[in-house]
Write a protein that holds these residues in place. Structure first.
Motif, mmCIF file in Angstrom:
data_model
loop_
_atom_site.group_PDB
_atom_site.id
_atom_site.type_symbol
_atom_site.label_atom_id
_atom_site.label_comp_id
_atom_site.label_asym_id
_atom_site.label_seq_id
_atom_site.Cartn_x
_atom_site.Cartn_y
_atom_site.Cartn_z
ATOM 1 N N UNK B 72 0.823 -1.190 0.000
ATOM 2 C CA UNK B 72 0.000 0.000 0.000
ATOM 3 C C UNK B 72 0.866 1.252 0.000
ATOM 4 N N UNK B 75 2.466 1.602 -3.354
ATOM 5 C CA UNK B 75 1.547 2.120 -4.357
ATOM 6 C C UNK B 75 1.228 3.576 -4.106
ATOM 7 N N UNK B 79 1.999 6.758 -6.532
ATOM 8 C CA UNK B 79 0.909 7.516 -7.140
ATOM 9 C C UNK B 79 1.240 8.996 -7.065
ATOM 10 N N UNK B 83 -4.823 13.687 -6.305
ATOM 11 C CA UNK B 83 -6.237 13.353 -6.112
ATOM 12 C C UNK B 83 -6.418 11.860 -5.957
ATOM 13 N N UNK B 84 -5.786 11.134 -6.888
ATOM 14 C CA UNK B 84 -5.871 9.675 -6.803
ATOM 15 C C UNK B 84 -5.330 9.172 -5.470
ATOM 16 N N UNK B 86 -4.845 10.727 -2.654
ATOM 17 C CA UNK B 86 -5.576 11.091 -1.450
ATOM 18 C C UNK B 86 -6.970 10.464 -1.404
ATOM 19 N N UNK B 87 -7.574 10.412 -2.551
ATOM 20 C CA UNK B 87 -8.947 9.951 -2.596
ATOM 21 C C UNK B 87 -9.048 8.429 -2.562
ATOM 22 N N UNK B 88 -8.193 7.821 -3.346
ATOM 23 C CA UNK B 88 -8.329 6.375 -3.492
ATOM 24 C C UNK B 88 -7.470 5.576 -2.521
ATOM 25 N N UNK B 89 -6.280 6.124 -2.223
ATOM 26 C CA UNK B 89 -5.348 5.297 -1.445
ATOM 27 C C UNK B 89 -5.209 5.723 0.019
ATOM 28 N N UNK B 90 -5.340 7.041 0.191
ATOM 29 C CA UNK B 90 -5.024 7.489 1.562
ATOM 30 C C UNK B 90 -5.910 6.881 2.640
ATOM 31 N N UNK B 91 -7.237 6.797 2.417
ATOM 32 C CA UNK B 91 -8.047 6.211 3.498
ATOM 33 C C UNK B 91 -7.556 4.822 3.885
ATOM 34 N N UNK B 92 -7.219 4.041 2.902
ATOM 35 C CA UNK B 92 -6.743 2.690 3.221
ATOM 36 C C UNK B 92 -5.425 2.725 3.960
ATOM 37 N N UNK B 94 -4.321 5.173 5.743
ATOM 38 C CA UNK B 94 -4.593 5.647 7.111
ATOM 39 C C UNK B 94 -5.091 4.501 7.985
#
Lengths: 387, 840
Positions: B72, B75, B79, B83-84, B86-92, B94
C-alpha cells in the motif's frame, strides 16, 4: 392503494424465496454472513483479495460465462439477474460493499483487477477513470442509453465516457417514531442527538456522507473546502461519536437493528429506508430541513475486464425501460431511465420518499470533486472518527 | 589499684585496640567498595537504559521498514497524482497506519513526507496540532534528507508538541512498476517518518533514582535536557561547560559509560545515541554521606562491640571474681562488726568457693561459740536459768520501763531453807538435783508466758534467775499491787512444799521469800535486791518457809547487823573478847575434870554480848576464823597458866565451827599453839557439832583425823539434835559425845527424851566414848544420869561458866552437894547455847 399493497406483499414473498435460493447457491445474503462482512473491513478486504486472486483467473480461463460484479447489497432484483443469466447462459457473480469508501478500498487493493463491473457513485467515476481502472463505455453496445435522461449522462466528470446511470436518490434519516422522542427534522437531530439516543445511532461508513452531512448540518456546503468548516464538522462528528453505535451501513434485512429497535436512528439512503419501513411501520424516513445530497450511481466497466461485451450487454439489459422499472419498484429508488417511467405506477412516481419534492432538491447539493488538501483533511477527520 | 581496675586496664586495651584497627580498616574498605558500588550501580543503570533504548530503536527501525515495504505504501508513494493518492489510497493507508498505531501507541505520529518535504499524510492517534505541513526547511527534514542509510533515527524535540520524541524515518525508494523492471531504478518517492513518544525514557528519568539527591538526566547532543529526575528541569539546558565535559567523556567510547567528578557531583555519562546522552548524577556530598553513614555504622559497631565486650568482661569479672571477693570481704567486715549471720556467697566454685566455704565455717564456728559464750555469760549452768548478770541487766531494763510507765514492779528474793544441810548430808549431787527441781517448780509456778523473758528489750515478762547457791530471784514487772506479788509468793511456797524425791530420798524443803516493791521499797536495782535479800532474812527469822514484804524495820535490823559486824572486827582488834569456863564434872567423884571455854564479848557500851548474837554473824562473815584462833590461843594460854599454877590436869574444851574446819588451817594453828605453850595435847578438847562437820564437807573427817593424831581429843557437841547421830558417833574419829541439854532438861518430863539419853549413854559405852551431859540443873537429872552410867556432866547444878581466875578454886572443890553455895558466888547464869534447832 390495496393493489399497491398487494404488489408489495408479493414482492416480499418473491424476494424472500429468491434470497433463500441465493443463500443456497449464490453469494451470501444471510444476515450472519453480512454482519460478519460489515464488521471487519480488513477481513472483508482480505476475502475480496482472495477472490480476486483466485477467482479472477478462474473467470478469465475456466468460466468464461461468469460476470463479476461489485455492487451494494439489495441493489439488484434477483429475478432480473436470473432472467439475464438464463438469456445469456452466464452467471452473475456479485461482490458486495457497504459503502462507497469501502468499495474504494476494495478496488484500490486490486487496482481494478478481478471485477468486470462495479457500481460507483457519481464523483468517484472521475478518479477511477483517471486512475486508469475503467474502460470507456461502448455506447453502440448499449443502445438503451437513449432511454436515460441526458442530465444524468453528463452530470459528473468522466461519467459520460465511463458510466451508465443506474439509480439516483437522497440521503436522510431513518428513525423509530415510537422510540425517538419529539420530531426529527434536522441533521442536528442526528449529529447532536437527544441523550436517550446514546448508543442507538448508526452511521454510514463513508467520509463523504458523514462529513458532508455534518457540514450541511452546520449550514455549510457539503463540498466546502474551508478548513475551518471542516474542522467544525470534525468537531461535530467527534461530539456525536459517543452516541454512535457503529460506523457501518444499517442492515437491510428483517432482523435489522432498526427493525428490532436495537438502533433508533440511522443515516440512510431513501430507498433502503423504504425497504425497512416494510418490515416495521414505526420506521420513519425524513430528508432533513437543511437539505441533503443528491446522488447518482453509475455502472462502470473495468479496463481489465475480459468480458466487456458481455458487460455492456448486461448494462444494456438493465437499461431496458421495463427492466429498469421493475428494478426501481423492487429497490424503491428513482431511475434516471425516462422511458421506464411509463412502466411505473403513478403513486411510485409521486412518492416523495423516492422522488424528492422540488423544495428538497432546491436545498440539496450534489458532491463535487475536492482539492487535495480538503481530501487530506477529510481523510484525517474520518480516520480519527473511525479509529 | 583495685583488682577490677587492674584487670580492666589490662583487658580493655586488648579488646579495644584490635577493634579500633579492625573498624578503621573495615571503614576504609567499605567506603571504597561503597563508592565503587554506587558508581557501578549508576553505570549499570545507564547500561540497562542504553540497552533498552537500543532495543527500542531496533524495534522502531524494524517497524518502519516493514511499513515502508508494504504494498500500500509503495503504491501510495508511486501515485504521483494527488487526487488519486488522497482519494483512493489514503483512506486505506490511514487505516493501515491506525491499525499499527493502535497496537504500538508509542508511535503516536506517522507521516509520509514527499521529497520536497511537504507532509502528504499524517496519522495521529489523538488529535495533535500540526506545526506545519511543509517540512521542507525543518532541521529534521534536512537531516532525513541528508541521511544516507536505511533507517534514520534521532532524538529531538517535536515541534508540534514541544516535547522530546524519537524520530524514525526511512526514505522510500521505489521503482516504477510501469517501467521495465530491468531498467527501472528505484527512485526516491518520499519519506516515511515515525514519531515515537519517549514514555519509557521519561519513566526512567522519573523513577531512576540515584541516591536521594541524585538525578538521571537525558539530553540531546546539544545539552538540552529531554528528561530529568527533577521534572521541572526538562527542556532546560545543562551548563555548557559541564555538558561539554560530559559529552567528551561519553563520546570516548559509545558502548560504555564513564564517570566524571566535578566540584559538587559525581557523574556517570553514557552516549546512548548520537542524539541522546544519559547522565547519572550524584552529589559528591551524598556519595560521601553514604561513606560517612557507613563510617558511622562502623564506628557504632566498633563502639558497640567495645562496650559489649567491656561490659561482658566487666560483668564476667564482677560475677566470677570481684563481686565474690567483695562479698566475701563485706561478709568479713560484718563478721568483724560481730554480725555473724551475714550470708556468705555459696555459688562460686574453685578457689573463691573454697574461700567462701572457709568463711562460712569460720562464721558458723564463731557464731556457735559466741552464742555459747553469751549463754554461759547469762545463764546458770546448773538450772539453765538466767544468772545474776542477766538478771541485773533485765532488772535495769524493767525498771527503766516501769519508770517511764509509772508502773509497779515486784522483786522476790528466794533462799532455800537448810539447803546447806541437804548438801552436807546427802552430797552435792543431790543438792544439785534439788536445785534443778526447785528451778523447774519455780518455772512452772510462774505463768507460762512470763516466767522468762529472753529478750532484754521486752521487760514486760517475768524473769526467774538463779543468783548462785540456793538463791533465786524473780522479777514480776506487771504487778499492779503487792497483792499480786503475794499471790505469786504463795504459789511458790505451795509448790516447793510438795515433797521432792531424788533417788531414794524424799526431801521436804521450804523456801524463804523476801519481796520488795518498786518504787516503794527502792528506786534502783541494787537497792531492790538488797532490800529483798533483807526481807528474805526476815522471813528466815520468822521461822522460814514463808514470805515477807520488805519494811523499813528490816532495814534497821540490817543496819544493826552491819554495825555488829563492824564492831566485831573492832572487837577482835581491841581484844574485847574474853573466855569464861564452865566446869565439866566427874559425876562419880563430884570433882572438876575439865572446863568448856565459852566466848564472851565485853562490849564497851552494850555490855556482855552472848555468842548466840554474834557467832552466826562471825561465821557468815568469816570473822570466826581469827576469832576462833584467838579462842584457841587464849584457852591454851589459860591452860598453861593453870598448870603452872599447879592445878591438876583439867582439860579445856573449845567450840569449833564448821567454817574453822574448812577455812582455817586448824591443825597448823593448834600445832603451833601446842608448841608455843608446851601443854599436853590431851588437855585440849575440840567440840564440834554434827551440823558443822556436815557443813565442812568431806574434808572434815581428814581434818579431824589429823587433829586426833596430834593428840587432841574431839567431842561431838549437841549430840542428838542431828539427823544421823548414830552413824556419826560410830564413824567419826571422836572421843566423846555431849548430850544436848534439851534432852537432859526433859529428864523426868519426857519419857522419850529419857530413853534417848539412856540410848546415847549406852551407845557411848558400847563405842568406848565418853559421854558428857550438858545442862544438868537438878539433882534429879544428876541422879538419873549417874544411874545410867553417865560419867561427866556440866550444868548449873555444878557451876555456871566462870572467869578463868575462879577455876583453880573450883578445881579444888567438890562440886556436887554444895553447889548452892558456889552458885551464889557466881553471876546469874546465861544460856551458852543457841536454841535447839530442828530441820523443818
Amino acid at each position: 392503494m390495496g393493489h399497491a399493497l398487494d404488489g408489495t406483499r408479493w414482492r416480499f414473498f418473491a424476494r424472500y424465496v429468491g434470497r433463500c435460493a441465493a443463500a443456497c447457491g449464490g453469494p451470501p445474503r444471510s444476515c450472519g454472513h453480512r454482519k460478519l462482512r460489515w464488521r471487519s473491513l480488513a477481513l472483508r478486504a482480505f476475502a475480496v483479495l482472495l477472490c480476486a486472486l483466485l477467482a479472477a483467473p478462474a473467470t478469465a480461463d475456466d468460466a468464461p460465462n461468469e460476470l463479476s460484479l461489485l455492487i451494494w447489497t439489495e441493489y439488484l432484483d434477483p429475478e432480473v439477474i436470473a432472467e439475464f443469466e438464463a438469456a445469456h447462459n452466464v452467471r452473475i457473480k456479485r461482490t458486495y460493499f457497504e459503502s462507497d469508501d469501502a468499495r474504494d478500498r476494495i478496488v484500490q487493493e486490486v487496482e481494478g483487477h478481478g471485477f468486470d463491473l462495479a457500481l460507483v457513485n457519481d464523483v468517484m467515476v472521475g478518479p477511477y477513470a483517471k486512475r486508469g481502472w475503467l474502460a470507456p463505455i461502448d455506447k453502440n453496445a448499449i443502445p438503451n442509453l437513449s432511454h436515460i435522461g441526458a442530465r444524468w449522462l453528463s452530470a459528473y466528470p468522466s461519467v459520460e465516457t465511463f458510466g451508465v446511470p443506474y439509480f439516483w436518490g437522497t440521503l436522510g434519516i431513518a428513525y423509530r417514531r415510537d422510540l425517538v422522542k419529539g420530531p426529527v427534522s434536522s441533521w442536528l437531530d442526528l449529529f447532536r442527538p437527544d441523550e436517550s439516543l446514546r448508543g442507538r445511532i448508526i452511521m454510514i461508513y463513508d467520509s463523504r456522507d458523514t462529513i458532508g452531512m455534518a457540514l450541511r448540518a452546520l449550514g455549510h456546503s457539503v463540498n466546502s473546502t474551508d478548513p475551518e468548516h471542516l474542522a467544525e464538522a470534525g468537531r461535530l462528528l467527534e461530539e456525536q461519536k459517543p452516541f454512535v453505535r457503529s460506523y457501518s451501513y444499517v442492515s437491510l434485512s428483517e432482523t435489522s437493528g432498526l427493525v428490532t429497535g436495537e438502533f433508533w436512528m440511522s443515516m440512510i439512503y431513501n430507498g433502503d429506508a423504504y425497504l425497512l419501513k416494510n418490515y416495521n411501520e414505526n420506521i420513519e424516513f425524513i430528508v432533513p430541513k437543511e437539505g441533503t445530497n443528491l446522488w447518482t450511481d453509475y455502472f462502470v466497466v473495468f479496463k481489465t475486464s475480459p468480458r466487456k461485451e458481455l458487460a455492456f450487454k448486461f448494462l444494456n439489459f438493465l437499461s431496458e425501460p421495463a427492466i429498469s422499472a421493475r428494478l426501481a419498484q423492487y429497490l424503491h429508488y428513482a431511475t434516471p431511465n425516462l422511458s421506464a417511467q411509463k412502466f411505473l405506477p403513478p403513486d411510485f412516481l409521486t412518492d416523495p420518499l423516492i422522488y424528492p419534492p422540488p423544495e428538497v432538491v432546491a436545498r440539496s447539493e450534489t458532491y463535487a470533486a475536492l482539492p487535495a488538501q480538503t481530501t487530506k483533511a477529510r481523510n484525517a477527520i474520518f480516520a480519527r472518527l473511525t479509529h | 589499684m583495685r583488682l577490677r581496675t587492674q584487670i580492666l586496664s589490662l583487658l580493655i586495651p586488648l579488646v579495644v585496640l584490635p577493634l579500633l584497627v579492625l573498624g578503621t580498616v573495615a571503614y576504609r574498605e567499605l567506603q571504597t567498595i561503597s563508592e565503587r558500588q554506587t558508581l557501578t550501580q549508576m553505570a549499570t543503570l545507564l547500561n540497562q537504559i542504553s540497552l533498552q533504548m537500543r532495543a527500542e530503536l531496533r524495534a522502531a527501525a524494524a517497524h518502519i521498514q516493514v511499513m515502508a515495504k508494504s504494498k500500500l505504501v509503495e503504491r501510495y508513494a508511486l501515485t504521483e497524482d494527488a487526487e488519486q493518492r488522497l482519494l483512493l489510497l489514503q483512506p486505506a493507508l490511514l487505516d493501515q497506519f491506525k491499525a499499527f498505531q493502535k497496537t504500538e501507541p508509542a508511535f503516536y505520529e506517522i507521516r509520509l513526507l514527499l521529497t520536497d518535504g511537504s507532509e502528504d499524510l499524517r496519522s495521529v492517534l489523538t488529535p495533535l496540532p500540526n506545526a506545519t505541513e511543509m517540512e521542507g526547511g525543518t532541521p529534521l527534514f534536512e537531516a532525513i534528507r541528508d541521511f544516507d542509510g536505511e533507517v534514520y533515527s534521532s532524538f529531538g524535540w517535536n515541534p508540534d508538541t514541544g516535547l522530546p520524541a524519537l524520530f524514525i524515518a526511512t526514505p522510500l525508494y521505489i521503482a516504477d512498476r510501469t517501467e521495465d523492471p530491468l531498467q527501472a531504478q528505484p527512485k526516491l518517492r518520499g519519506y516515511l517518518v515515525f514519531t515515537k513518544s519517549l514514555v519509557t525514557l521519561a519513566d526512567q528519568a522519573m523513577n531512576g533514582r540515584i541516591g536521594e539527591q541524585g538525578a538521571l538526566i537525558f539530553s540531546d547532543q546539544d545539552g538540552r535536557i529531554f528528561f530529568h529526575t527533577d521534572t521541572e528541569r526538562a527542556g532546560q539546558w545543562l551548563p555548557p561547560a559541564l555538558f561539554t565535559q560530559l559529552r567528551t567523556v561519553a563520546d570516548a567510547s559509545p558502548n560504555a559509560s564513564h564517570s566524571l567528578r566535578d566540584d559538587d557531583d559525581v557523574f556517570e555519562a553514557r552516549r546512548i545515541h548520537g542524539t541522546l546522552y544519559a547522565f547519572a548524577q550524584l552529589p559528591s556530598k551524598e556519595l560521601l554521606a553514604a561513606s560517612r553513614w557507613l563510617g558511622l555504622i562502623v564506628a557504632c559497631i566498633t563502639l558497640g562491640a567495645m562496650v559489649v565486650t567491656t561490659a561482658l568482661v566487666f560483668t564476667f569479672l564482677n560475677v566470677t571474681l570481684v563481686r565474690s571477693i567483695r562479698r566475701l570481704s563485706e561478709a568479713a567486715n560484718e563478721f568483724g562488726r560481730g554480725n555473724l549471720t551475714v550470708p556468705v556467697p555459696t555459688t562460686e566454685r574453685g578457689e573463691i568457693g573454697e574461700l567462701a566455704q572457709a568463711f562460712r565455717e569460720m562464721a558458723d564456728n564463731l557464731l556457735r561459740s559466741g552464742e555459747q559464750i553469751r549463754y554461759l555469760a547469762y545463764h546458770d549452768g546448773l538450772t539453765g536459768l538466767p544468772n545474776r548478770s542477766r538478771f541485773s541487766e533485765y532488772l535495769d531494763h524493767a525498771l527503766a520501763f516501769q519508770r517511764r510507765r509509772g508502773g509497779m514492779l515486784a522483786l522476790m528474793f528466794l533462799d532455800l531453807d537448810n539447803f546447806k544441810r541437804v548438801n552436807d548430808s546427802l552430797g552435792h549431787a543431790v543438792g544439785d538435783q534439788l536445785l534443778q527441781e526447785v528451778a523447774r517448780r519455780l518455772r512452772r509456778c510462774l505463768r507460762g508466758e512470763d516466767f522468762v523473758s529472753p529478750v532484754p528489750n521486752e521487760p514486760a515478762g517475768q524473769l526467774l534467775a538463779r543468783l548462785g547457791g540456793d538463791e533465786f530471784t524473780i522479777c514480776l514487772p506487771s504487778v499492779s499491787s503487792p497483792h499480786d506479788a503475794s499471790g505469786a509468793a504463795r504459789r511458790i511456797l505451795d509448790a516447793i512444799a510438795q515433797p521432792i524425791v531424788i533417788g531414794h530420798h524424799e526431801l521436804h524443803v521450804t523456801v524463804s521469800i523476801g519481796v520488795t516493791m518498786y518504787p516503794n521499797d527502792g528506786e534502783s536495782a541494787e537497792a531492790l535486791i538488797k532490800n529483798a535479800d533483807m526481807a528474805m532474812y526476815s522471813a528466815k527469822e520468822q521461822g522460814k518457809g514463808n514470805f515477807q514484804f520488805y519494811s523499813q524495820g528490816m532495814h534497821a535490823a540490817a543496819l544493826e547487823r552491819l554495825a555488829l559486824e563492824r564492831r566485831l572486827r573492832i572487837a577482835i582488834e581491841r581484844h574485847e573478847f574474853r573466855l569464861d569456863y564452865q566446869p565439866i564434872v566427874d559425876l562419880g567423884t563430884g570433882y572438876l575434870v575439865g572446863t568448856e571455854a565459852l566466848l564472851r564479848w565485853d562490849h564497851p557500851e552494850a555490855g556482855t554480848i552472848s555468842p548466840g548474837q554474834f557467832i552466826p554473824l562471825a561465821e557468815e562473815t568469816g570473822l570466826i576464823v581469827p576469832l576462833g584462833e584467838w579462842v584457841i590461843r587464849a584457852a591454851a594460854a589459860q591452860l598453861r597458866e593453870w598448870q603452872r599454877a599447879g592445878l591438876p590436869p583439867v582439860f579445856v574444851a573449845i567450840n569449833v565451827s564448821a567454817v574453822q574446819i574448812t577455812r582455817s588451817r586448824l591443825d597448823q594453828v593448834l600445832l603451833s599453839v601446842l608448841a608455843e605453850t608446851g601443854i599436853d595435847p590431851h588437855l585440849l578438847h575440840l567440840e564440834l557439832t554434827e551440823t558443822s562437820i556436815v557443813a565442812a564437807g568431806d574434808d572434815a573427817v581428814a581434818v579431824l583425823d589429823r587433829l586426833r593424831a596430834i593428840g587432841l581429843r574431839l567431842a561431838l557437841d549437841d549430840f542428838g539434835t542431828g539427823y544421823s547421830s548414830l552413824r556419826y558417833a560410830r564413824d567419826l574419829p571422836i572421843d566423846a559425845l555431849k548430850i544436848d541439854r534439851s534432852f537432859v532438861q526433859d529428864i523426868a518430863v519426857d519419857d522419850s527424851d529419857e530413853a534417848i539419853v539412856t540410848a546415847i549413854l549406852g551407845m557411848g559405852e558400847s563405842l568406848g566414848l565418853r559421854v558428857i551431859a550438858e545442862g544438868i540443873e537438878t539433882r534429879h537429872q544428876l541422879e538419873f544420869l549417874r544411874q545410867r552410867g553417865c560419867q561427866l556432866g556440866q550444868g548449873y547444878l555444878f557451876s555456871r561458866p566462870v572467869a578463868a581466875a575462879l577455876v583453880p578454886a573450883l578445881a579444888r572443890t567438890r562440886l556436887i552437894g554444895d553447889e548452892e553455895r558456889v552458885l551464889t558466888m557466881l553471876p546469874p547464869p546465861r544460856d551458852t547455847k543457841p536454841p535447839r534447832r530442828r530441820v523443818s
